[in-house]
Design a protein around this motif. Structure first.
Motif, short mmCIF file in Angstrom:
data_model
loop_
_atom_site.label_atom_id
_atom_site.label_comp_id
_atom_site.label_asym_id
_atom_site.label_seq_id
_atom_site.Cartn_x
_atom_site.Cartn_y
_atom_site.Cartn_z
N VAL A 33 -12.63 -5.93 -0.51
CA VAL A 33 -12.83 -6.39 -1.89
C VAL A 33 -11.61 -6.03 -2.74
O VAL A 33 -11.14 -6.84 -3.55
N TRP A 34 -11.05 -4.85 -2.54
CA TRP A 34 -9.84 -4.43 -3.25
C TRP A 34 -8.68 -5.37 -2.92
O TRP A 34 -7.91 -5.77 -3.80
N SER A 35 -8.57 -5.73 -1.67
CA SER A 35 -7.53 -6.66 -1.24
C SER A 35 -7.64 -7.98 -2.00
O SER A 35 -6.66 -8.49 -2.54
N ALA A 36 -8.85 -8.52 -2.04
CA ALA A 36 -9.07 -9.79 -2.74
C ALA A 36 -8.82 -9.64 -4.23
O ALA A 36 -8.17 -10.50 -4.85
N ALA A 37 -9.30 -8.55 -4.81
CA ALA A 37 -9.14 -8.34 -6.26
C ALA A 37 -7.68 -8.21 -6.65
O ALA A 37 -7.25 -8.80 -7.66
N SER A 75 -3.09 -9.05 -0.03
CA SER A 75 -3.53 -9.44 1.31
C SER A 75 -3.12 -8.43 2.39
O SER A 75 -3.78 -8.32 3.42
N TYR A 76 -2.07 -7.68 2.12
CA TYR A 76 -1.60 -6.74 3.14
C TYR A 76 -2.66 -5.70 3.48
O TYR A 76 -2.88 -5.38 4.65
N VAL A 77 -3.35 -5.17 2.46
CA VAL A 77 -4.37 -4.16 2.74
C VAL A 77 -5.54 -4.77 3.51
O VAL A 77 -6.12 -4.14 4.40
N GLY A 78 -5.88 -6.01 3.22
CA GLY A 78 -6.96 -6.67 3.96
C GLY A 78 -6.61 -6.86 5.42
O GLY A 78 -7.45 -6.65 6.31
N ILE A 127 -5.69 -15.83 9.41
CA ILE A 127 -6.62 -16.77 10.07
C ILE A 127 -7.09 -16.20 11.41
O ILE A 127 -8.28 -16.26 11.73
N PHE A 128 -6.17 -15.64 12.17
CA PHE A 128 -6.55 -15.04 13.46
C PHE A 128 -7.47 -13.83 13.25
O PHE A 128 -8.40 -13.61 14.03
N LEU A 161 -5.64 -17.15 1.28
CA LEU A 161 -5.28 -18.40 1.95
C LEU A 161 -5.42 -19.60 1.04
O LEU A 161 -4.97 -20.69 1.39
N GLN A 162 -6.04 -19.42 -0.12
CA GLN A 162 -6.22 -20.52 -1.07
C GLN A 162 -4.87 -20.85 -1.71
O GLN A 162 -4.14 -19.97 -2.12
N ALA A 163 -4.58 -22.10 -1.78
CA ALA A 163 -3.29 -22.54 -2.33
C ALA A 163 -3.21 -22.36 -3.83
O ALA A 163 -4.10 -22.22 -4.54
#
Length: 153
Positions: A23-27, A49-52, A106-107, A151-153
Motif C-alpha cells: 500500500v505504501w508503494s502504491a501511495a 514501485s521499487y518498494v513494491g 508484470i512477472f 503500470l497505469q499510463a
C-alpha cells in the motif's frame, strides 16, 4: 466448539500488516508530495514501485517456505509433488523479477496469481487450513491492485 474455517485473528492481523509495504508503494507512486516528503528521510528503495517490487520478491519467496511447510504433511509421491510445487514461487521470482521495470512488475504479479493457484491446490489436498484460501484471496487482491498502480499510463 472452534470454527476451523474462521481466519485466526493473529493470521489476519499479520496478513493485513504485511500489506503495508504494498500500500505504501502504491501511495508513494500516486502521490508525488508524499514521495517527496518521505524521500527526505527514506532511501529511494523504500518509495514508489521499487518498494513494491522488492518487498513482493521477499514475500513470494517467503510464501514458498509456507507451502514447503504444508508439504511436510505428505509422504511418498505426494510429498515429492508438493515439495516441488512449493519452490516454484521462489524460483519464479528469482528468474523473472530482475529489475525495476514494468516487465518485472508484470512477472511479479503473475507470480502472485500462480501462488494463489498453488494455495488453492494445497488447500484442496487438505494440506492448508480451511481458512487459508479466504485469507490468501483477500491479500492477493490487494497485492495485485497495488502492483498494478505503477503500470497505469
Amino acid at each position: 466448539m472452534i470454527d476451523d474455517a474462521r481466519i485466526p485473528r493473529p493470521a489476519l492481523l499479520l496478513g493485513l500488516a504485511g500489506l503495508i509495504p504494498f500500500v505504501w508503494s502504491a501511495a508513494t507512486h500516486l502521490s508525488p508530495g508524499l514521495s517527496a516528503w518521505a524521500g527526505q528521510f527514506m532511501q529511494p528503495m523504500f518509495l514508489g514501485s521499487y518498494v513494491g517490487l522488492t518487498y513482493g520478491t521477499v514475500i513470494l519467496s517467503f510464501m514458498s517456505g509456507v507451502l514447503w511447510g504444508f508439504a511436510t504433511k505428505t509422504e511418498g509421491r505426494d510429498a515429492a509433488l508438493a515439495y516441488t510445487l512449493s519452490v516454484i514461487p521462489a524460483l519464479w521470482v528469482f528468474f523473472m523479477v530482475s529489475d525495476a521495470s514494468d516487465t518485472s512488475a508484470i512477472f511479479l504479479a503473475a507470480g502472485f496469481v500462480g501462488l494463489l493457484l498453488l494455495d488453492a491446490m494445497f488447500q484442496a489436498w487438505g494440506l492448508a487450513p480451511r481458512w487459508w484460501l479466504r485469507l490468501r484471496v483477500m491479500l492477493t487482491v490487494v497485492v495485485l491492485g497495488c502492483l498494478a498502480i505503477p503500470l497505469q499510463a
